[in-house]
Enzyme design. Sequence first.
Site, short mmCIF file in Angstrom:
data_model
loop_
_atom_site.label_atom_id
_atom_site.label_comp_id
_atom_site.label_asym_id
_atom_site.label_seq_id
_atom_site.Cartn_x
_atom_site.Cartn_y
_atom_site.Cartn_z
N GLU A 306 0.87 -1.67 -0.03
CA GLU A 306 0.05 0.22 -0.43
C GLU A 306 0.69 1.23 0.55
OE1 GLU A 306 -4.20 -1.55 1.82
OE2 GLU A 306 -2.59 -1.10 3.46
N ASP A 380 -7.94 -9.04 4.22
CA ASP A 380 -7.84 -7.89 5.00
C ASP A 380 -8.93 -7.93 5.74
OD1 ASP A 380 -7.04 -5.40 6.14
OD2 ASP A 380 -7.61 -4.42 5.02
N GLU A 408 -12.91 -2.41 11.42
CA GLU A 408 -12.65 -1.20 10.64
C GLU A 408 -14.14 -1.56 9.90
OE1 GLU A 408 -8.89 -1.73 8.53
OE2 GLU A 408 -9.91 -0.60 6.53
C1 GCU Z 1 -6.05 -2.10 5.93
C2 GCU Z 1 -6.65 -0.67 6.40
C3 GCU Z 1 -5.21 0.29 6.67
C4 GCU Z 1 -3.83 0.06 6.89
C5 GCU Z 1 -3.60 -1.66 6.07
C6 GCU Z 1 -2.78 -2.44 7.43
O1 GCU Z 1 -5.73 -2.03 4.54
O2 GCU Z 1 -7.57 -0.30 5.72
O3 GCU Z 1 -5.10 1.75 6.89
O4 GCU Z 1 -3.00 0.53 6.47
O5 GCU Z 1 -4.91 -2.88 6.40
O6 GCU Z 1 -3.00 -3.30 7.31
O7 GCU Z 1 -1.24 -2.33 6.37
#
Ligand code: GCU
Length: 717
Positions: A306, A380, A408
């Site tokens: 990400e 996730d 979440e």
């Molecule tokens: C999910 C979450 C993110 C977080 C990511 C992670 O995608 O939405 O906010 O950073 O998990 O676990 O790194």
Amino acid sequence: MLRKLLAILSAFLCFGLANQGHAEDGYDLWLRYQPLESAAKARAAPWVTAMIASTSSPTIGVALEELQRGVQGMLGAPLARREGVQDGAVLLTSAGSPLLQGLDLPFAKLGEEGYLIRSATVQGKRVTVIAGNRDIGVLYGVFRFLKLLQTGQPIDNLDLTDAPKLKVRVLNHWDNLNRHVERGYSGLSIWDWQKLPGFRDPRYTDYARANASIGINGTVLTNVNANADILRPDYLQKVKALAEIFRPYGIKVYLTARFSAPIELGKLKTADPLDPEVRAWWKAKIDEIYTVIPDFGGLLVKANSEGQPGPADYKRSHAEGANMLADALAPHHGIVMWRAFVYAAENAEDRHKQAYSEFQPLDGRFRDNVLVQVKNGAIDFQPREPFHPLFGAMPKTPLMMEFQITKEYLGFATHLAYLGTMWEEALQADTFRPNKGSTVARVIETPVDADAATGMAGVANIGSDRNWSGSQFDQANWYAFGRFAWDPGAKAEPIARDWAAMTWGNDPAVIAPVVRMMLGSREAVVDYMTPLGLTHQMATGHHYGPGPWVSDLARPEWNPVYYAKAAPDGIGFDRTAKGSDALSQYAPALVKSWGSLKSVPDELLLWFHHVPWDYRMKSGRTLWDALVIHYDTGIDKVRGMQADWAGLRGKVDAQRWAEVRDFLAIQLAEAIWWRDASIAWFQSISKRPLPEGHKPPAHDLDYYKAITMPYAPGWGE
Ligand code: GCU
């Protein structure tokens, strides 16, 4: 006259209070230590006449304090510390104490953090011994002893031992330095960096007490989407202050490491893990951390996921990145927790497959002090996922479990969802690796070699709200996480019972409905959000409310349509050999059972298969009808929770009762929103009528699509 009026008023108020219990806001968590009822008090009193400690240390000091606080609260009498042994004393001591001579106590079974509690005769007096090999075991034993009192167990004939099955039991705070908590629904970060180290908020001590009471022994203070500034000398002084508060409670601090810190803080040109200057920078930084915090736990890293920097930026593997940090930490006995939550925008492979594809070939290539931290499922933290295929597939690498305590994807703080059942399901799943019976729990608790680390991480739901977790019932998820980290083989139901008794009152008429609500709650969420193996149908980046139609986000796998694959011919993600073949990452026994429509369980159907809308379910209904029925069942389950809760009016304190009632009303409204929006969307594709007796959505699809929530909590900065 006035006096008379006042008397009437005060009698009225007293009646009201007696009827409803005094107002509570949830700050005390499960450590409320409310007065026991008189018979229980009378039974317990002879067994807690004094406390004796044969050694002294900061940890024994806090153990004595807690014992005193608990007994004072529950029995209403102060507990004095004495030197000489007397009848009814509680004796805090450790292996080798001369006081224990002649008692055959199983210290060998206790390891470093375990404890024993034994009713015994010492110097001719009847006492309760609470002992461990180390002082932290004694503190854990004291919390267990207090729990016995809180839950109405007899304490006159005790013979208990317990020890954690995992070594590293950590919270992961996704807290930013500006106090915004990523995916946080309970206010700001509890770490008030601006006031640290000067102001040590008493709340930090209560945080440590709560964690120690459930055996949590570490906390990662900062977000996995890391900011290198936490490694600056001034911030390390702040971290040091927290470490000092937590130390007596057996809690180590850890930080997240931003992989590019050598560039951002060190002004180097690269963060290549094989570059000698980079290695030297990390070594010096880590040595510096240990001069400030000698028992620092180590680093948690999210890399090349990400958008985070990582070793792949320099064409190096995850192992090369992790090992560089591990080498610098090893002389200090620190560890690296390297996350396996990776997927890349450029990679067209089913997101389900990417972590396994990248990590499995690296089995055996990590240093001994690296744990690879794997989320419970491959996508996730969804309301339901099959277990992550990496469990069981990396036998030479310590894998630690990562659960998300914060909700979440389960409705944030206002939806009541007890996650204990979800975690039990994940931990009890059979990986069939190396053979049948190798559950996920077994995989994570069996060290890969004698001294190898084991562990579990939980993404914290803690914030600055008075009730800590954003809702009264979300405290249960913090509590349950600690219990599963202590024993991954634990069961959700007894954990819920303990929590309910300690948090709401030890009356069976309270415990039964509370536990019933908790045990059914997660399945209710699955039903009204993502039944039958659907997943990730939440609205855009904040994940609040339904957004099954969303298809315009930058990355394909951020869009709900990617996961449901709803089309005129049917719905579901084909992950069999005919589709993405993610299924092949599991053991052959699972490929066989999950790969066949005959044997795949209903709850994973659309996770692994794309099936026609008129597909006949085992129940004989069509898939489309079954889907609609699940949404409605979810709503009925929320109504059931409301009915249970209504029955508790006056049986629990008024303030917390009213908060839960209001949250359940929000949950019901949002469950209906989820149901209606999802049905409106899927019906626009399936073109099927609703099964008889099931109402059409209250509004048309455009209405639901037009709902936006730009300031949903936990998202953005
Ligand atoms: C999910 C979450 C993110 C977080 C990511 C992670 O995608 O939405 O906010 O950073 O998990 O676990 O790194």
